[in-house]
Design a protein around this motif. Structure first.
Motif, PDB file in Angstrom:
ATOM      1  N   TYR A 191     -20.405   2.742  14.425  1.00  0.00           N
ATOM      2  CA  TYR A 191     -21.047   1.730  15.265  1.00  0.00           C
ATOM      3  C   TYR A 191     -22.552   1.982  15.376  1.00  0.00           C
ATOM      4  O   TYR A 191     -23.336   1.046  15.532  1.00  0.00           O
ATOM      5  N   THR A 209     -11.329   0.321  17.813  1.00  0.00           N
ATOM      6  CA  THR A 209     -11.325   1.115  19.041  1.00  0.00           C
ATOM      7  C   THR A 209     -10.318   0.552  20.037  1.00  0.00           C
ATOM      8  O   THR A 209      -9.572   1.294  20.686  1.00  0.00           O
ATOM      9  N   TYR A 219     -17.953  -5.807  14.877  1.00  0.00           N
ATOM     10  CA  TYR A 219     -16.637  -6.373  15.197  1.00  0.00           C
ATOM     11  C   TYR A 219     -15.521  -5.415  14.803  1.00  0.00           C
ATOM     12  O   TYR A 219     -14.567  -5.206  15.564  1.00  0.00           O
ATOM     13  N   THR A 275     -19.722   0.828  24.119  1.00  0.00           N
ATOM     14  CA  THR A 275     -18.498   0.026  24.090  1.00  0.00           C
ATOM     15  C   THR A 275     -17.535   0.525  23.029  1.00  0.00           C
ATOM     16  O   THR A 275     -16.368   0.174  23.037  1.00  0.00           O
ATOM     17  N   VAL A 276     -18.048   1.303  22.084  1.00  0.00           N
ATOM     18  CA  VAL A 276     -17.216   1.883  21.035  1.00  0.00           C
ATOM     19  C   VAL A 276     -17.236   3.391  21.183  1.00  0.00           C
ATOM     20  O   VAL A 276     -18.293   4.010  21.154  1.00  0.00           O
ATOM     21  N   LYS A 329     -15.265  -2.334  17.200  1.00  0.00           N
ATOM     22  CA  LYS A 329     -14.685  -2.686  18.505  1.00  0.00           C
ATOM     23  C   LYS A 329     -13.192  -3.006  18.365  1.00  0.00           C
ATOM     24  O   LYS A 329     -12.384  -2.632  19.225  1.00  0.00           O
TER      25      LYS A 329
END
Length: 566
Positions: A415, A537, A531, A406-407, A534
């Motif tokens: 991450y 990014t 957090y 997700t990152v 994300k």
């Protein structure tokens, strides 16, 4: 496309020199750097020799519980605890000046300073006697400061191993932790009949040997990161040829020899016409501007490096500082209260097959030998952080999981530390639970957990700062981090005195319960890091989308102007 030079037989000499540099750094850390954490073993030997013993002629130096007698000497325990408190505080607080010396003066000056500190410490040990026990205070402080300087200086060796940089950092930190076993060896050799003076004379001779690495393999200044294609560092011996990292195939415009996805380094884009220009003042991180095409990659070397003040005041650094302070204090308090804690546990144990003194001796010995396990536990943390990198023969080092993460992009490495941070916090909670269980046999588990925790804690601390912040500030930021954490750790001695005044035998049970509750606060740090990654990014993607939109509108307007002109 250039390749990893160690994959070619013709460059085995360079690879061999890299390996020897790492091996000698491991040897130095293992023998000298973190020996003060083996203090319980040395304390046991010093107590038997009569250091700080004012109770030998006093018949009223025992505390009576309902069923058991706990033999203690409050002045002796307090003196030994204060020595350890001062030494551990010196380790962390001296990291800041050590980091500044390393950043400003370079490798050679730093390691020479470490040699001088070791020499002073060992000489003080040689001249100390039960009649002059106060020499132990400056001796342990100097040893701690020298070990810290050695560790900070040796961290740069990880720059030679691009995709496994975090693994090497945690390996070196694990050797720092495992060096506690050296004091176990000193204790056993002393019990075999060799005097402490003789042992520390041998230590002085050994400390002079690590200067071989200082003058023959390591550079006078620093090993840079990322390593440029044409990087060389020279030895001081004219008989040895110029060595370093000479690439076999370095095409024009190729990526540098280093991690291709560092936050503050080089980021290899995998999309056509991809460009990123982003800086986050909140975290103290700066990501360079790059441009990549399908055929070649061009690196813009005009990096925007945040100031040291921006890094220290960033939310990311403050969050990590709180995490480090709590977990380090948990570890320090256990070591400083180890002997009185073990004395109470042995006295209250229902197993009558061994005397309380024999149980103390046995468990102290077991704990000392378990310290060696840190050298195997530490690299596991680095492997967790580096789990999404692999080597390819065609394109050097690159990530393998961006497609499913997700990152993505320059925040992916940061991450990857989230899982390691969660595991470290969990280890601390489990360790805190184990030591409050009133069963002596359970403490085998607590010893193992403590070694794993310390290996993960210090290795991850260095790896996190190396990933999250510019390498130009690595030594100083590491010093600020450990120095401020050390200030928080000073409360261990007042807590120890509180235990002595309130509880039988100085039993730290209720303080350990309070530290267990405090450990749950550390889970906030990995949550914040996840957090943050994300959020940044998403911001980066939004800015990229906006840039593409403006570029597209500009191109459309240009076409309209051309048509209207015609």
């Amino acid at each position: 496309m250039y390749t990893n030079m160690c994959c070619y037989f013709s460059n085995c000499q360079i690879c061999c020199r890299k390996s020897w540099t790492l091996i000698l750094a491991i040897f130095e850390n293992l023998c000298f750097a973190g020996c003060i954490y083996g203090w319980p073993s040395l304390q046991f030997a010093l107590a038997n020799m009569g250091y700080f013993d004012t109770c030998s002629s006093d018949e009223n130096h025992t505390d009576q519980s309902v069923e058991n007698e706990v033999k203690t000497c409050e002045y002796q325990d307090s003196s030994f605890s204060l020595i350890f408190t001062m030494a551990t505080f010196a380790v962390s607080l001296s990291t800041l000046p050590n980091g500044i010396i390393y950043d400003k003066a370079g490798t050679r000056v730093s390691k020479i300073c470490a040699s001088i500190l070791f020499l002073g410490a060992f000489l003080l040990f040689i001249f100390s006697t039960p009649e002059m026990p106060y020499l132990l205070y400056p001796a342990m402080v100097l040893w701690a400061m020298g070990g810290c300087m050695l560790l900070v200086t040796n961290f740069q060796v990880a720059n030679l191993f691009a995709a496994k940089r975090s693994t090497v950092i945690t390996l070196l930190s694990a050797c720092f932790d495992s060096s506690a076993a050296m004091l176990v060896a000193i204790r056993f050799i002393h019990e075999a009949g060799v005097s402490l003076q003789t042992l520390f004379i041998v230590y002085i001779c050994l400390s002079l040997l690590f200067n071989v690495n200082t003058f023959l393999l390591l550079p006078k200044s620093h090993i840079p990161h990322p390593l440029p294609d044409d990087y060389f560092y020279k030895t001081s011996s004219k008989l040895m040829e110029e060595i370093g990292l000479r690439p076999i195939d370095s095409p024009k415009g190729g990526m540098p020899n280093g991690s291709a996805n560092r936050l503050h380094g080089y980021y290899e884009a995998y999309h056509e016409d991809y460009e990123v220009a982003h800086e986050s003042v909140d975290s103290g991180l700066a990501v360079n501007t790059y441009h990549a095409t399908q055929d070649s990659h061009h690196v813009n070397n005009n990096k925007v490096i945040p100031s040291l003040r921006e890094c220290v005041l960033s939310g990311l650094f403050v969050s990590h500082l709180v995490w480090m302070s709590i977990l380090q204090h948990r570890n320090w308090f256990f070591l400083s209260t180890f002997q009185p804690w073990l004395t109470v546990m042995a006295a209250n144990d229902e197993d009558m097959s061994m005397s309380a003194e024999d149980k103390e001796n046995h468990y102290t010995t077991v704990f000392g030998f378990i310290q060696l396990g840190a050298i195997f536990c530490g690299p596991l943390c680095g492997l967790i952080v580096d789990r999404n990198k692999k080597s390819t023969s065609e394109s050097g080092w690159k990530r393998v999981s961006w497609e499913v993460s997700t990152v993505q992009g320059p925040y992916a490495d940061l991450y990857d530390t989230v899982l390691a941070l969660l595991i470290t916090s969990t280890l601390s909670v489990l360790f805190s639970i184990a030591i409050v269980v009133p069963m002596l046999q359970v403490q085998y588990v607590s010893f193992v957990l403590q070694v794993i925790l310390r290996s993960f804690l210090y290795g991850l601390n260095a790896a996190f700062i190396a990933i999250a912040f510019p390498v130009e500030h690595l030594g100083t930021l590491l010093g600020v981090d450990l120095g401020l954490a050390a200030v928080f750790g000073l409360i261990q001695f007042p807590l120890f005195k509180l235990c002595q005044s309130l509880f039988v035998g100085g039993d730290p049970f209720w303080v350990n319960v309070g530290l267990l509750a405090l450990n749950f606060v550390t889970y906030a740090h990995p949550v914040y890091v996840a957090y943050y990654c994300k959020r940044e990014t998403l911001r980066m993607r939004t800015e990229e989308s906006e840039r593409r939109r403006r570029t597209r509108e500009a191109e459309e307007l240009k076409i309209v102007n051309i048509i209207s002109t015609v």
